[in-house]
Design a protein around this motif. Structure first.
Motif, short mmCIF file in Angstrom:
data_model
loop_
_atom_site.label_atom_id
_atom_site.label_comp_id
_atom_site.label_asym_id
_atom_site.label_seq_id
_atom_site.Cartn_x
_atom_site.Cartn_y
_atom_site.Cartn_z
N GLY A 1 -61.40 76.62 -28.72
CA GLY A 1 -60.25 76.44 -29.60
C GLY A 1 -59.79 76.75 -30.90
N GLN A 2 -60.76 77.97 -31.84
CA GLN A 2 -60.75 77.45 -32.96
C GLN A 2 -60.24 78.74 -33.14
OE1 GLN A 2 -64.72 78.14 -34.51
NE2 GLN A 2 -65.17 76.21 -33.51
N ASP A 3 -59.02 79.45 -32.08
CA ASP A 3 -58.43 79.93 -32.46
C ASP A 3 -56.67 79.70 -32.97
OD1 ASP A 3 -57.89 83.35 -32.52
OD2 ASP A 3 -56.28 83.15 -30.56
N THR A 4 -56.47 80.31 -34.10
CA THR A 4 -55.33 79.94 -34.22
C THR A 4 -53.74 80.53 -34.20
OG1 THR A 4 -56.01 81.18 -36.67
CG2 THR A 4 -56.16 79.03 -36.48
N ALA A 5 -52.76 80.08 -34.30
CA ALA A 5 -51.74 81.73 -34.26
C ALA A 5 -51.61 82.38 -35.60
CB ALA A 5 -50.31 80.55 -34.78
N ILE A 6 -51.80 82.05 -36.68
CA ILE A 6 -52.54 83.26 -37.66
C ILE A 6 -53.19 84.26 -37.20
CG2 ILE A 6 -52.96 83.36 -39.94
CD1 ILE A 6 -50.37 82.68 -40.34
N ASN A 7 -54.56 83.92 -37.06
CA ASN A 7 -55.62 84.97 -35.95
C ASN A 7 -55.07 85.66 -35.00
OD1 ASN A 7 -58.25 84.91 -36.67
ND2 ASN A 7 -58.87 84.05 -35.42
N HIS A 8 -53.97 85.42 -34.12
CA HIS A 8 -53.70 85.86 -33.14
C HIS A 8 -52.40 87.44 -33.85
CE1 HIS A 8 -52.83 87.29 -29.02
NE2 HIS A 8 -51.28 87.03 -29.02
#
Ligand code: ADP
Ligand code: NI
Length: 218
Positions: free
Chosen positions: A168-175
């Motif tokens: 879950g180290q993924d973020t919205a901005i990363n997407h």
């Protein structure tokens, strides 16, 4: 097939899909289907594609999604059964199935859409992932997954290990970098490309403002 029969089929698809996706929370809700269907219509008119096929495929395109079914194959069989039950001409049913099955494969390495109608519907679906609506969908999705909207320390997805990603180290901005900013170069039709270009610019401006506000600069 007579025009009014086609209209009846479209309207029956609207009713059934609306019910099927009522409780949907993975970003494929009825609002998404309505927007994709309207946009597919707009692009189809510009590109001279068959409106009936585009609308029917747009309405049914997410019913087969693996997120909503035990498997993608199961979902595709469901769509195929719907088309048969509603007496869609075999040739049209085959076309719609071809569009939905090619479109729904994930991972970016899916085969290109074979027909103009398939290209139109895929463009409409991709356009709904970018621009103002696309931004709203990313944050909705990330929030539902309990992810942060932004973390300046987070590594770009490309350099993350699979376990970092899964944790879950993924973020919205990363997407935005993983997917959204890549979509404009994947458009099929020239009208789709023009719309994607505008929505892409809007996202770039949005990101600039986002980072400025994050840093307390604006
Ligand atoms: P599609 O059905 O169009 O291929 P997805 O099922 O991948 O799209 O995603 C549905 C929506 O959720 C899209 O708007 C997409 O941008 C968003 N989304 C998908 N994956 C992520 C993620 N990892 N982080 C944030 N948003 C995501
Ligand atoms: Ni979709």
């Amino acid at each position: 097939m007579k025009q009014n029969i086609k209209e009846q089929i479209i309207s029956q698809a609207e009713t059934d899909v609306k019910i099927a996706l009522e409780k949907e929370s993975t970003g494929h809700d009825w609002g998404h289907i309505q927007r994709v269907t309207r946009l597919a219509r707009t692009i189809a008119l510009q590109e001279g594609a068959d409106l009936y096929i585009c609308q029917l495929a747009a309405l049914l395109h997410d019913l087969a999604d693996a997120k909503l079914n035990p498997s993608e194959e199961y979902g595709l069989r469901k769509v195929s059964a719907w088309l048969e039950e509603h007496d869609v001409e075999p040739e049209d049913a085959g076309h719609v199935m071809e569009i939905i099955s090619t479109m729904s494969f994930k991972g970016g390495n899916s085969s290109p859409m074979k027909t103009l109608e398939g290209q139109v519907v895929q463009d409409a679906d991709r356009l709904d992932a970018i621009g103002a609506i696309g931004i709203a969908r990313v944050f909705t999705y990330s929030g539902a997954k309990g992810r942060a909207m932004h973390d300046p320390e987070v590594k770009p997805r490309e350099t993350m290990t699979e376990s970092e990603y899964r944790n879950g180290q993924d973020t919205a901005i990363n997407h935005f970098y993983e997917k959204l900013l890549k979509l404009k170069d994947l458009m099929n039709t020239s009208y789709g490309k023009a719309l994607a270009e505008q929505r892409h610019q809007f996202m770039l401006e949005y990101l600039e403002q986002f980072y400025a506000e994050w840093d307390g600069e604006k």
